[in-house]
Design a protein around this motif. Structure first.
Motif, PDB file in Angstrom:
ATOM      1  N   LEU A 180       0.840  -1.189   0.000  1.00 18.91           N
ATOM      2  CA  LEU A 180       0.000   0.000   0.000  1.00 18.91           C
ATOM      3  C   LEU A 180       0.879   1.244   0.000  1.00 18.91           C
ATOM      4  CD1 LEU A 180      -2.711  -1.167   2.539  1.00 18.91           C
ATOM      5  CD2 LEU A 180      -2.721  -1.334   0.045  1.00 18.91           C
ATOM      6  N   GLY A 181       0.469   2.239  -0.775  1.00 19.38           N
ATOM      7  CA  GLY A 181       1.249   3.457  -0.941  1.00 19.38           C
ATOM      8  C   GLY A 181       1.425   4.224   0.357  1.00 19.38           C
TER       9      GLY A 181
ATOM     10  N   ALA B 183      -2.721   4.768  -9.865  1.00 15.86           N
ATOM     11  CA  ALA B 183      -3.779   5.775  -9.803  1.00 15.86           C
ATOM     12  C   ALA B 183      -4.347   5.997  -8.401  1.00 15.86           C
ATOM     13  CB  ALA B 183      -4.918   5.396 -10.755  1.00 15.86           C
ATOM     14  N   ALA B 184      -4.179   5.050  -7.503  1.00 16.97           N
ATOM     15  CA  ALA B 184      -4.819   5.108  -6.180  1.00 16.97           C
ATOM     16  C   ALA B 184      -4.250   6.228  -5.321  1.00 16.97           C
ATOM     17  CB  ALA B 184      -4.666   3.768  -5.463  1.00 16.97           C
ATOM     18  N   ARG B 185      -5.163   7.018  -4.736  1.00 14.89           N
ATOM     19  CA  ARG B 185      -4.763   8.131  -3.876  1.00 14.89           C
ATOM     20  C   ARG B 185      -5.191   7.932  -2.427  1.00 14.89           C
ATOM     21  NH1 ARG B 185      -7.825  12.517  -6.101  1.00 14.89           N
ATOM     22  NH2 ARG B 185      -9.076  10.837  -6.935  1.00 14.89           N
ATOM     23  N   SER B 186      -5.727   6.762  -2.114  1.00 11.81           N
ATOM     24  CA  SER B 186      -6.160   6.469  -0.742  1.00 11.81           C
ATOM     25  C   SER B 186      -6.120   4.957  -0.546  1.00 11.81           C
ATOM     26  CB  SER B 186      -7.587   6.982  -0.519  1.00 11.81           C
ATOM     27  OG  SER B 186      -8.509   6.219  -1.289  1.00 11.81           O
ATOM     28  N   THR B 187      -6.264   4.548   0.701  1.00 18.86           N
ATOM     29  CA  THR B 187      -6.275   3.111   0.992  1.00 18.86           C
ATOM     30  C   THR B 187      -7.459   2.438   0.306  1.00 18.86           C
ATOM     31  OG1 THR B 187      -5.229   3.577   3.110  1.00 18.86           O
ATOM     32  CG2 THR B 187      -6.226   1.395   2.850  1.00 18.86           C
TER      33      THR B 187
ATOM     34  N   ILE C  89      -7.183  -0.614  -2.643  1.00 14.70           N
ATOM     35  CA  ILE C  89      -7.920  -1.879  -2.660  1.00 14.70           C
ATOM     36  C   ILE C  89      -8.797  -1.968  -3.906  1.00 14.70           C
ATOM     37  CG2 ILE C  89      -9.621  -3.293  -1.438  1.00 14.70           C
ATOM     38  CD1 ILE C  89      -6.879  -2.950   0.066  1.00 14.70           C
ATOM     39  N   ALA C  90      -9.590  -0.933  -4.153  1.00  8.78           N
ATOM     40  CA  ALA C  90     -10.536  -0.953  -5.277  1.00  8.78           C
ATOM     41  C   ALA C  90      -9.824  -1.088  -6.617  1.00  8.78           C
ATOM     42  CB  ALA C  90     -11.402   0.304  -5.259  1.00  8.78           C
TER      43      ALA C  90
ATOM     44  N   ALA D  45      -9.321   8.720  12.915  1.00  4.69           N
ATOM     45  CA  ALA D  45     -10.285   9.478  12.109  1.00  4.69           C
ATOM     46  C   ALA D  45     -10.575   8.754  10.791  1.00  4.69           C
ATOM     47  CB  ALA D  45      -9.754  10.881  11.846  1.00  4.69           C
ATOM     48  N   ALA D  46      -9.553   8.169  10.194  1.00  2.56           N
ATOM     49  CA  ALA D  46      -9.741   7.448   8.927  1.00  2.56           C
ATOM     50  C   ALA D  46     -10.588   6.194   9.131  1.00  2.56           C
ATOM     51  CB  ALA D  46      -8.386   7.097   8.321  1.00  2.56           C
TER      52      ALA D  46
END
Length: 156
Positions: free
Chosen positions: A8-9, A72-76, A80-81, A142-143
């Motif tokens: 994961l990034g 392309a993913a900018r979030s956890t 995954i998606a 918070a996430a």
């Protein structure tokens, strides 16, 4: 092949250099791969994160044919998606998320919610300033709350 390591990034530094968390995760994934060289390593993250993690893995001995980048993913949730169809196309039915320990519970929640059979493997984290660790835990709290709230609305 039925399993992959999914890195994961994590934040990049100035001038496109990987930050300590991304280096730690990529090196850990390479170590995991050395113990299971038939396994695919998927790196995920926008802004050069996936490419930087893949370069670290290659430098640690993971051959290019065992690496896939998702950039392309900018979030956890997007990690995954966006990796889910890549994993499916590769015949992967189980994924080991490679992330930091404080991040693993949320990442596992998101992966399982997306229908992945997942576990996590976390690199050792060197001790740092107490304030930095507390800030990371607050941010992650918070996430997690956000992920739980979005799970009730059906959004990713």
């Amino acid at each position: 092949m039925s399993r992959a390591f999914l890195v994961l990034g994590a934040a990049m530094r100035e001038a496109g250099r990987p930050g300590p968390a991304l280096i730690r995760r990529a090196e850990h994934a390479a170590a995991l791969w050395r113990a299971a060289p038939e396994t695919l390593v998927v790196t995920s993250g926008a802004g050069g994160e996936a490419e930087a993690a893949a370069a670290i893995c290659r430098a640690a001995g993971v051959p290019p044919e065992r690496l896939i980048c998702e950039s392309a993913a900018r979030s956890t949730a997007e990690n995954i998606a966006f990796c889910r169809p890549i994993l499916a196309r590769s015949g992967i039915c189980r994924v080991t998320l490679v992330t930091d320990g404080y991040h693993a519970p949320r990442a596992l929640f998101l992966a399982r919610r997306a229908g992945l059979s997942a576990d996590a493997s976390c690199p050792a984290r060197p001790p740092g300033p107490p304030g930095r660790r507390a800030l990371a835990l607050l941010r992650e709290g918070a996430a997690i709350a956000k992920a739980l709230a979005l799970s009730t609305t059906g959004r990713p």
